[in-house]
Design an enzyme around this catalytic site. Structure first.
Site, PDB file in Angstrom:
ATOM      1  N   GLU A   1     -13.198  -4.503  -6.362  1.00 13.78           N
ATOM      2  CA  GLU A   1     -12.578  -5.802  -6.109  1.00 13.78           C
ATOM      3  C   GLU A   1     -13.215  -6.888  -6.974  1.00 13.78           C
ATOM      4  O   GLU A   1     -14.424  -6.910  -7.143  1.00 13.78           O
ATOM      5  CB  GLU A   1     -12.746  -6.179  -4.624  1.00 13.78           C
TER       6      GLU A   1
ATOM      7  N   GLU B   1      -3.155  -7.961  -3.831  1.00 13.36           N
ATOM      8  CA  GLU B   1      -2.999  -7.942  -2.377  1.00 13.36           C
ATOM      9  C   GLU B   1      -2.667  -9.330  -1.842  1.00 13.36           C
ATOM     10  O   GLU B   1      -3.381 -10.302  -2.108  1.00 13.36           O
ATOM     11  CB  GLU B   1      -4.289  -7.400  -1.724  1.00 13.36           C
TER      12      GLU B   1
ATOM     13  N   LYS C   1     -11.902   2.208  -7.843  1.00 13.69           N
ATOM     14  CA  LYS C   1     -11.318   0.867  -7.714  1.00 13.69           C
ATOM     15  C   LYS C   1     -12.398  -0.079  -7.245  1.00 13.69           C
ATOM     16  O   LYS C   1     -13.227   0.297  -6.398  1.00 13.69           O
ATOM     17  CB  LYS C   1     -10.157   0.880  -6.703  1.00 13.69           C
TER      18      LYS C   1
ATOM     19  N   ASP D   1     -12.192   3.822  -3.656  1.00 13.01           N
ATOM     20  CA  ASP D   1     -12.749   2.471  -3.564  1.00 13.01           C
ATOM     21  C   ASP D   1     -14.269   2.514  -3.645  1.00 13.01           C
ATOM     22  O   ASP D   1     -14.917   3.308  -2.935  1.00 13.01           O
ATOM     23  CB  ASP D   1     -12.391   1.865  -2.189  1.00 13.01           C
TER      24      ASP D   1
ATOM     25  N   ASP E   1     -11.457   1.799   1.123  1.00 13.60           N
ATOM     26  CA  ASP E   1     -12.553   1.478   2.041  1.00 13.60           C
ATOM     27  C   ASP E   1     -11.983   0.968   3.374  1.00 13.60           C
ATOM     28  O   ASP E   1     -12.733   0.682   4.310  1.00 13.60           O
ATOM     29  CB  ASP E   1     -13.557   0.500   1.424  1.00 13.60           C
ATOM     30  N   SER E   2     -10.627   0.915   3.472  1.00 13.42           N
ATOM     31  CA  SER E   2      -9.989   0.690   4.771  1.00 13.42           C
ATOM     32  C   SER E   2     -10.308   1.842   5.723  1.00 13.42           C
ATOM     33  O   SER E   2     -10.050   1.749   6.927  1.00 13.42           O
ATOM     34  CB  SER E   2      -8.474   0.541   4.615  1.00 13.42           C
TER      35      SER E   2
END
Ligand code: KIV
Length: 272
Positions: free
Chosen positions: A123, A190, A121, A91, A52-53
Site C-alpha cells: 500500500e 480502493e 502487493k 499482500d 491481509d484482509s
C-alpha cells in the site's frame, strides 16, 4: 487451456497487461486457504489475492494491522498449493515494508521463496517508493494499492470514500503515475470516486483493479467472504453478494445438529 496441448495457460503479468491492452476486464478475488482457492481457480478467476484482509475474515481482528508476515506466508502457501491457472499475489502485511527498503526486500523475498506466490502487493505511493524500487530490482512483480489503504486506517480515522477533495485526488494521480513509471504491473484502487478511477485508468499504461472504485477500472476485486455472503455485517454500497452462504451454512449446521440429536445421523448405511 491451450486447445493444441491441453495444457493450462497460466496467468502472468504479461497476460494481465494484454487483458488491459485488448479491453478484457480482469477478475480478482481474495483467497486465504486451499479449498476456496481451488474452487476459484477452477472457476477461472484471473488473480487470487492473498489479502491481509485475512486479518479480518480469517482471524477476526478489527483491522488488517495485526496479521504477521509468517501468517501471510502460511495463507499464501495454502493458496499456491491449490492453484493451476490463476496468478497469486500476496499482500505485504503492515510493518513488513514501511521502515526501510532493506526490510521491504527481505520481507518480499521471504514471501516469494517460502510461498511460491507470483507477486506481492503493498500500500502507498511516494512514501514507499524506495521499497518498491528495491523489490522490483530483485525481479519480484509488484502490485500497488492507492485510495483507501486499510493499513493506514488510524491515520484516516474512517473507511469512507477517499480522494474526494482535489488535493488528495491530485496526490493519488501523482502516486499512480509514479507506480506505473517505477514498473508496478498493476494497481488496486480502493474506494475512490468512479470519475477519478476513469481518469487514472485511462492515463496509466498498467491495469487498475478497483474495489468500490466504479466500473471504469480495468478489473475488479472483492473480498471473497463478502461476495459469497459469509460475512453478514459488512454492507457497503459497492458490494454485490453472489451467494448467501451465511444462511446456507447456518441451515446446514442446524440440520446436522438436529440429525445428531434425533439419532438420524449416522444411519445404518453410514457406518461400518
Ligand atoms: O486485503 C485485501 O483484501 C485487499 C483488497 C481489499 C484489495 O487488499
Amino acid at each position: 487451456m491451450s486447445a493444441a496441448t491441453g495444457e493450462i495457460r497460466k496467468v502472468t503479468t504479461h497476460s494481465i497487461q494484454s487483458m488491459k491492452d485488448r479491453g478484457e476486464k480482469i477478475a480478482m478475488l481474495t483467497a486465504y486457504d486451499f479449498s476456496m482457492a481451488r474452487i476459484f481457480d477452477e472457476a477461472g478467476i484471473d488473480i487470487l489475492l492473498v489479502g491481509d484482509s485475512a486479518s479480518n475474515v480469517m482471524a477476526g481482528h478489527e483491522t488488517t494491522l495485526p496479521i504477521t508476515l509468517d501468517q501471510m506466508i502460511y495463507h499464501a502457501q495454502s493458496v499456491v498449493r491449490a492453484v493451476s491457472r490463476a496468478m497469486v499475489v500476496v499482500d505485504m502485511p503492515f510493518g513488513s515494508y514501511q521502515s526501510n527498503s532493506e526490510v521491504a526486500l527481505s520481507s518480499a523475498i521471504r514471501i516469494m521463496k517460502e510461498s511460491g506466490a507470483h507477486a506481492v502487493k503493498l500500500e502507498g505511493g511516494a512514501e514507499v517508493e524506495d521499497s518498491i524500487r528495491r523489490i522490483l530490482l530483485a525481479g519480484i512483480p509488484v502490485m500497488g494499492h492507492l485510495g483507501l489503504t486499510p493499513q493506514s486506517i488510524y491515520k484516516f480515522g474512517t473507511y469512507t470514500v477517499r480522494a474526494k477533495e482535489e488535493q488528495e485526488a491530485q496526490k493519488l494521480r501523482d502516486d499512480a503515475k509514479l507506480l506505473d513509471e517505477l514498473g508496478c504491473f498493476s494497481l488496486v484502487l480502493e474506494k475512490i470516486p468512479a470519475k477519478l478511477t476513469r481518469e487514472v485508468s485511462e492515463s496509466l499504461s498498467i491495469p487498475t483493479i478497483g474495489i468500490g472504485a466504479g466500473k471504469h477500472a480495468d478489473g475488479q476485486v472483492l473480498v471473497s467472504h463478502d461476495m459469497l455472503g459469509i460475512t453478514r455485517d459488512f454492507n457497503p454500497r459497492f458490494l454485490r453478494r453472489y451467494a448467501e452462504l451465511f444462511q446456507v451454512m447456518t441451515a446446514a449446521t442446524q440440520s446436522y445438529i438436529s440429525d445428531v440429536k434425533s439419532r438420524d445421523f449416522p444411519s445404518d448405511r453410514e457406518q461400518y
